[in-house]
Write a protein that holds these residues in place. Structure first.
Motif, mmCIF file in Angstrom:
data_model
loop_
_atom_site.group_PDB
_atom_site.id
_atom_site.type_symbol
_atom_site.label_atom_id
_atom_site.label_comp_id
_atom_site.label_asym_id
_atom_site.label_seq_id
_atom_site.Cartn_x
_atom_site.Cartn_y
_atom_site.Cartn_z
ATOM 1 N N SER A 81 0.813 -1.221 0.000
ATOM 2 C CA SER A 81 0.000 0.000 0.000
ATOM 3 C C SER A 81 0.848 1.273 0.000
ATOM 4 N N HIS A 82 2.134 1.151 0.363
ATOM 5 C CA HIS A 82 2.989 2.338 0.445
ATOM 6 C C HIS A 82 4.141 2.322 -0.554
ATOM 7 N N LEU A 83 4.208 1.291 -1.373
ATOM 8 C CA LEU A 83 5.381 1.090 -2.225
ATOM 9 C C LEU A 83 5.603 2.216 -3.221
ATOM 10 N N ASN A 84 4.548 2.837 -3.714
ATOM 11 C CA ASN A 84 4.674 3.866 -4.761
ATOM 12 C C ASN A 84 4.731 5.283 -4.210
ATOM 13 N N LYS A 85 4.844 5.437 -2.915
ATOM 14 C CA LYS A 85 4.929 6.766 -2.328
ATOM 15 C C LYS A 85 6.330 7.356 -2.504
ATOM 16 N N THR A 86 6.455 8.640 -2.282
ATOM 17 C CA THR A 86 7.751 9.296 -2.419
ATOM 18 C C THR A 86 8.652 8.914 -1.259
ATOM 19 N N ILE A 87 9.927 9.150 -1.426
ATOM 20 C CA ILE A 87 10.893 8.808 -0.388
ATOM 21 C C ILE A 87 10.610 9.569 0.900
ATOM 22 N N ASN A 88 10.186 10.832 0.770
ATOM 23 C CA ASN A 88 9.889 11.632 1.967
ATOM 24 C C ASN A 88 8.678 11.086 2.710
ATOM 25 N N ASP A 89 7.652 10.634 1.955
ATOM 26 C CA ASP A 89 6.479 10.045 2.602
ATOM 27 C C ASP A 89 6.833 8.724 3.290
ATOM 28 N N ILE A 90 7.662 7.931 2.638
ATOM 29 C CA ILE A 90 8.055 6.642 3.217
ATOM 30 C C ILE A 90 8.829 6.844 4.516
ATOM 31 N N LYS A 91 9.635 7.884 4.562
ATOM 32 C CA LYS A 91 10.419 8.141 5.774
ATOM 33 C C LYS A 91 9.542 8.499 6.975
ATOM 34 N N THR A 92 8.317 8.976 6.700
ATOM 35 C CA THR A 92 7.425 9.362 7.804
ATOM 36 C C THR A 92 6.493 8.231 8.224
ATOM 37 N N LEU A 93 6.580 7.074 7.563
ATOM 38 C CA LEU A 93 5.730 5.936 7.914
ATOM 39 C C LEU A 93 6.089 5.409 9.311
ATOM 40 N N PRO A 94 5.127 4.723 9.974
ATOM 41 C CA PRO A 94 5.402 4.207 11.331
ATOM 42 C C PRO A 94 6.527 3.180 11.384
ATOM 43 N N TYR A 95 6.730 2.411 10.318
ATOM 44 C CA TYR A 95 7.872 1.505 10.262
ATOM 45 C C TYR A 95 8.259 1.271 8.804
ATOM 46 N N PRO A 96 9.487 0.860 8.544
ATOM 47 C CA PRO A 96 9.985 0.710 7.169
ATOM 48 C C PRO A 96 9.229 -0.349 6.375
ATOM 49 N N LEU A 97 9.421 -0.307 5.073
ATOM 50 C CA LEU A 97 8.809 -1.289 4.184
ATOM 51 C C LEU A 97 9.536 -2.628 4.320
ATOM 52 N N VAL A 98 8.755 -3.700 4.374
ATOM 53 C CA VAL A 98 9.317 -5.045 4.534
ATOM 54 C C VAL A 98 8.554 -6.006 3.635
ATOM 55 N N ARG A 99 9.273 -6.853 2.935
ATOM 56 C CA ARG A 99 8.677 -7.919 2.143
ATOM 57 C C ARG A 99 8.950 -9.245 2.853
ATOM 58 N N VAL A 100 7.894 -9.983 3.222
ATOM 59 C CA VAL A 100 8.033 -11.220 3.999
ATOM 60 C C VAL A 100 7.730 -12.433 3.118
ATOM 61 N N ILE A 101 8.582 -13.438 3.208
ATOM 62 C CA ILE A 101 8.424 -14.684 2.456
ATOM 63 C C ILE A 101 8.526 -15.858 3.422
ATOM 64 N N TYR A 102 7.640 -16.845 3.275
ATOM 65 C CA TYR A 102 7.728 -18.087 4.060
ATOM 66 C C TYR A 102 8.527 -19.085 3.239
ATOM 67 N N LEU A 103 9.581 -19.631 3.840
ATOM 68 C CA LEU A 103 10.544 -20.438 3.080
ATOM 69 C C LEU A 103 10.787 -21.783 3.745
ATOM 70 N N ASP A 104 10.737 -22.829 2.950
ATOM 71 C CA ASP A 104 11.150 -24.164 3.379
ATOM 72 C C ASP A 104 12.399 -24.500 2.567
ATOM 73 N N TYR A 105 13.526 -24.701 3.233
ATOM 74 C CA TYR A 105 14.785 -24.947 2.522
ATOM 75 C C TYR A 105 14.719 -26.164 1.602
ATOM 76 N N ARG A 106 13.826 -27.080 1.908
ATOM 77 C CA ARG A 106 13.709 -28.264 1.055
ATOM 78 C C ARG A 106 13.220 -27.909 -0.345
ATOM 79 N N ASN A 107 12.626 -26.736 -0.467
ATOM 80 C CA ASN A 107 12.129 -26.301 -1.774
ATOM 81 C C ASN A 107 13.131 -25.442 -2.541
ATOM 82 N N ILE A 108 14.291 -25.195 -1.950
ATOM 83 C CA ILE A 108 15.320 -24.390 -2.623
ATOM 84 C C ILE A 108 16.258 -25.332 -3.363
ATOM 85 N N THR A 109 16.194 -25.294 -4.666
ATOM 86 C CA THR A 109 17.036 -26.142 -5.503
ATOM 87 C C THR A 109 17.763 -25.284 -6.520
ATOM 88 N N PRO A 110 18.890 -25.730 -7.016
ATOM 89 C CA PRO A 110 19.670 -24.928 -7.968
ATOM 90 C C PRO A 110 18.953 -24.774 -9.304
#
Length: 434
Positions: free
Chosen positions: A185-214
């Protein structure tokens, strides 16, 4: 009798017992073997003389990791054993054993031995990446906010853990979605607006190492020549562990429960945060009234000077992992990173409350500290300890002792001091015996 003289071998290490829990054992006998070795091994390659149970390790991926890490490959003890009847083997230098600096040898500061004072954790991480053809990402020398940008979301990974219940996995999914919705919801805001957000932007991923293959896009239909000691594609194709390292070096926030998964935090980049969600002891009695919170490998976190450690609230862990608590931990981690926590970190601050109790107990109860940090015959169960068992007065620390292998084990300590420290750090105590 023939003599084989290994003049070119700078270092030979001997390990008895090979497991797929490679991070535990690499750190046990490579990272911590001696001050001289920690310093010199990163200049010159070496060989490993290694023994393992063939019945349990016919196709161990760790065998390849050991070989790459060393640089000159492996000498397997069973092969050497079959040859010694007809010839001698002479080594210029052999390093054997880790003394009181093994991975599960308790230190008075409850830190991974050599991780900070010898800078062993950083050296171990950097060599592991280098020997696998990778480089560890950003070097941050003073604080965690170096070389970061507010518009670039931090990468948080929740690592699947066998201790997570079905209900807890759902709570983690809800926490992940809440954080990701906020970021979107905040990804396209300006840098100044992002700096005033309550906390930084974070992208969360759920990962099972068994699914990581070359992701190899090279044909493997190449025939080895008679002189090839390895596959002709050995240096060109990724394996599962290399694929995992590629992911880990992108992590800013590493989130998982106790156990082997915690060992990967050593590979995090400078200025990252490790969140230990904890678990409950005893095993298979996690939901019973006698269960108590456990973070296990927090000594690893305390032995890494370039990351910050956070923990699930110790007195709330009995209620299971909850969405709101996870969201708050991720927010806290993101704020710490972007505000720029100092590097190196204060090691004691990287411990959970029960880990800090151990450090204070060791400082003020010298007999106890000597008992748990100096290995002596007949004291195995006092050396082989976790701080959560001590703090909650369980197993060998229970009043009256605890039966182990047919004998009653009772390790002495200042119980009055422990109880005052437990109160100091606000740790809830519930009586009970296993």
């Amino acid at each position: 009798m023939n003599h084989a003289y290994f003049q070119d071998l700078q270092f030979i290490l001997i390990n008895f017992g090979m497991e797929t829990l490679v991070m535990h054992y690499l750190m046990d006998f490579i990272l911590l073997i001696s001050p001289q070795f920690v310093l010199l091994q990163y200049i010159q390659p070496f060989r490993l003389l290694i023994g393992f149970d063939k019945s349990q390790c016919r196709n161990c991926f760790s065998e390849d990791i050991f070989s790459r890490f060393a640089g000159l490959g492996l000498i397997k003890s069973n092969i050497l054993d079959s040859l010694v009847a007809n010839q001698w083997f002479v080594f210029e230098e052999v390093l054997l054993g880790s003394g009181m600096m093994c991975q599960r040898c308790i230190q008075s500061n409850y830190q991974l031995a050599g991780g900070i004072e010898l800078d062993g954790s950083r050296l171990f991480r950097n060599r592991m990446y280098k020997q696998h053809g990778l480089y560890s990402s950003h070097v941050r020398q003073n604080h965690s906010a170096e070389k970061r940008h507010f518009k670039q979301p931090l990468n948080a990974y929740i690592i699947h853990n066998k201790r997570f219940t079905v209900e807890e996995q759902e709570e983690l999914r809800l926490a992940m979605n809440e954080i990701n919705d906020y970021t979107n919801s905040h990804l396209n805001k300006t840098i100044n607006d992002i700096k005033t957000l309550p906390y930084p932007l974070v992208r969360v991923i759920y990962l099972d190492y068994r699914n990581i293959t070359p992701q190899n896009n090279i044909s493997s239909d190449f025939k080895a020549t008679e002189m090839d000691s390895r596959s002709p594609m050995y240096e060109l194709l990724d394996n599962n562990f290399i694929a995992q390292l590629r992911v880990v070096r992108q992590m800013d926030i590493h989130i998982t429960g106790p156990g082997t998964g915690q060992m990967y935090q050593t590979f995090l980049s400078d200025g990252s945060v490790n969140i230990n969600l904890g678990g409950m002891n005893p095993y298979k009695k996690e939901t019973t009234p006698i269960a108590y919170p456990s973070f296990l490998e927090q000594y690893v976190t305390a032995g890494i000077p370039y990351i910050k450690g956070l923990y699930y609230p110790i007195n709330k862990r009995r209620d299971g992992i909850k969405r709101n608590e996870v969201v708050q931990l991720i927010k806290q981690a993101a704020q710490m990173i972007m505000k720029g926590f100092s590097i190196p970190v204060n090691p004691k601050e990287n411990l959970a409350p029960d880990g800090q109790v151990f450090v204070d107990q060791c400082e003020h109860d010298k007999d106890f500290c000597q008992l748990v940090t100096i290995r002596k015959s007949g004291q195995f169960w006092c050396n082989n300890m976790w701080t959560e068992d001590l703090v909650h007065e369980r197993r060998q620390w229970a009043e009256g002792g605890f039966p182990i292998n047919g004998a009653n084990v009772n390790c002495s300590f200042n119980r009055t001091l422990l109880r005052s420290l437990r109160q100091k750090y606000g740790i809830e105590y519930r009586s009970g015996r296993e």
